[in-house]
Motif scaffolding. Sequence first.
Motif, short mmCIF file in Angstrom:
data_model
loop_
_atom_site.label_atom_id
_atom_site.label_comp_id
_atom_site.label_asym_id
_atom_site.label_seq_id
_atom_site.Cartn_x
_atom_site.Cartn_y
_atom_site.Cartn_z
N SER A 56 1.03 -1.30 -0.06
CA SER A 56 0.00 0.04 0.00
C SER A 56 0.94 1.05 0.16
O SER A 56 0.94 1.83 0.92
CB SER A 56 -0.94 -0.04 1.13
OG SER A 56 -0.35 -0.33 2.39
N PRO A 57 1.40 1.67 -1.13
CA PRO A 57 2.50 2.54 -1.31
C PRO A 57 1.83 3.94 -0.81
O PRO A 57 0.50 4.35 -1.07
CB PRO A 57 2.86 2.86 -2.72
CG PRO A 57 2.18 1.42 -3.27
CD PRO A 57 1.18 0.71 -2.42
N LYS A 58 2.54 4.86 -0.37
CA LYS A 58 2.48 6.08 0.02
C LYS A 58 2.80 7.14 -1.03
O LYS A 58 3.93 7.64 -0.87
CB LYS A 58 3.10 6.34 1.55
CG LYS A 58 2.90 7.86 2.09
CD LYS A 58 3.71 7.87 3.58
CE LYS A 58 3.37 9.39 4.01
NZ LYS A 58 4.19 9.12 5.08
N PHE A 59 1.95 7.41 -2.07
CA PHE A 59 2.23 8.65 -2.99
C PHE A 59 2.21 9.73 -2.44
O PHE A 59 1.47 9.97 -1.81
CB PHE A 59 1.37 8.07 -4.32
CG PHE A 59 1.65 6.60 -4.89
CD1 PHE A 59 2.33 6.28 -5.87
CD2 PHE A 59 0.44 5.70 -4.55
CE1 PHE A 59 2.68 5.17 -6.34
CE2 PHE A 59 0.77 4.49 -5.33
CZ PHE A 59 1.84 4.00 -5.96
N ASP A 60 3.08 10.60 -2.97
CA ASP A 60 2.98 11.91 -2.50
C ASP A 60 2.19 12.66 -3.29
O ASP A 60 1.40 12.28 -4.04
CB ASP A 60 4.47 12.52 -2.57
CG ASP A 60 4.90 12.66 -3.84
OD1 ASP A 60 4.20 12.69 -4.83
OD2 ASP A 60 6.22 12.93 -4.24
N ALA A 61 2.17 14.08 -2.94
CA ALA A 61 1.15 14.87 -3.39
C ALA A 61 1.24 14.91 -5.11
O ALA A 61 0.02 15.20 -5.46
CB ALA A 61 1.41 16.34 -2.92
N ASP A 62 2.41 14.57 -5.61
CA ASP A 62 2.33 14.34 -6.91
C ASP A 62 2.17 13.12 -7.67
O ASP A 62 2.31 12.78 -8.86
CB ASP A 62 3.83 15.05 -7.64
CG ASP A 62 3.99 16.42 -7.36
OD1 ASP A 62 2.96 17.22 -7.35
OD2 ASP A 62 5.08 16.91 -6.86
N GLY A 63 1.83 12.21 -6.48
CA GLY A 63 1.45 10.75 -7.04
C GLY A 63 2.84 9.75 -7.13
O GLY A 63 2.37 8.88 -7.95
N LEU A 64 3.65 10.26 -6.52
CA LEU A 64 5.03 9.50 -6.60
C LEU A 64 5.43 9.14 -5.42
O LEU A 64 5.30 9.08 -4.40
CB LEU A 64 5.95 10.46 -7.51
CG LEU A 64 5.59 11.33 -8.58
CD1 LEU A 64 6.66 12.36 -8.82
CD2 LEU A 64 5.58 10.24 -9.59
#
Lengths: 157, 157
Positions: free
Chosen positions: B24-32
Motif C-alpha cells: 500500500s504505497p504512500k504516493f506523495d502529493a504528485d502521486g510519486l
Amino acid sequence: MPDDPGPFAPRGSTAEVEEGRLLSPKFDADGLVTCVATDAGGGEVLMVAHMNAAALARTIETGEAWYFSRSRQALWRKGETSGHVQRVVEMRIDCDQDAVWIKVEQAGAGACHTGRRSCFYRAVPLGARAGAVTLEFRDADKAFDPQAVYGDRGKAR
Amino acid sequence: MPDDPGPFAPRGSTAEVEEGRLLSPKFDADGLVTCVATDAGGGEVLMVAHMNAAALARTIETGEAWYFSRSRQALWRKGETSGHVQRVVEMRIDCDQDAVWIKVEQAGAGACHTGRRSCFYRAVPLGARAGAVTLEFRDADKAFDPQAVYGDRGKAR
C-alpha cells in the motif's frame, strides 16, 4: 526555512550542473533533496530520507547524517534519540543534483525506527499482477527493541 | 494519472503499513514514490528516480524498470531510447512504503544520460564549509557517448 537555498551555489546551465565542480543542489518545491544512505560495509540500502539546505550543510560540515523530517517539519540529526548515528564515509551527488548518496557507518543496531538494520525489510514479488502482491519479509529480524530505544517517540527516526 | 492510486491496497494503520504483507504505497502529493536503483552485481547506486502507480505496477508485472519522468510528465520505460533497460532482480519496499529499492541488471553501458554507468559520479568532500565545496569526479569515465545514444533527446533518460 525549507525555501532557504543555504550556502550553495546558484543553479547554472545544464552543462554546469552536470559537468561542473560547483555544488548547486536542486531543492524541490518543499526545499528538499532526496538522500539514500547505504551501509559502507555491506552496501545495502539502509534508508531513504530527505535533506533541506540546512541538513545538507550540516552533514557536509560535520560528517554525520542530518535529515529533514517531513512529518515533523524539523531538522533531525540521525540518532539524536536512538544513539544510532550515521558517520558519513563518502557523499556523492547525482547528475542533476537533486539526489545525494551517502555511504555510512551505522552506529548501533540499525537505521530503521521499526528495529531493523535497514528500512527495506520486505520484498515485493515480481511477475504477478501488482494488485495481487503479498510482501515477503526478508532480512527482517529485529536488531533492537524500538520501544526500548524510542519509547513513544518511535516514528521516523 | 499522477493521482491514480492504481491497483494497490488502501493505506491502513501504521502497524499494518509497517508490519503487514499488503503493498500500500504512500504516493506523495504528485502521486510519486522514490525509487533507488542499485547494481545487482557491484551494489553501487546507479540512479534515483520516481514511480507513479502505473510505473510501479508495470515494474512489478514486467520485471523491468519503469519510471515517471517529472520533467516530461510521462511514464517512461528505462532504456526505451537508449536500449539501456534495467532487469529487476529484486524489489524491496521501505517501512512506511514511500520508497522502493530495486536491484537491477543494467543492460548496456550505463544508467546515466550523461554517459556514465551511475548518475553519482561526483563526490562531495566532507568536513569543510558547505559553501566552499568543490566536487570531485569519481568513477566518472564515460561508458558511452550520450550524443550517439540519445541524440538531441539526451535528458533524463
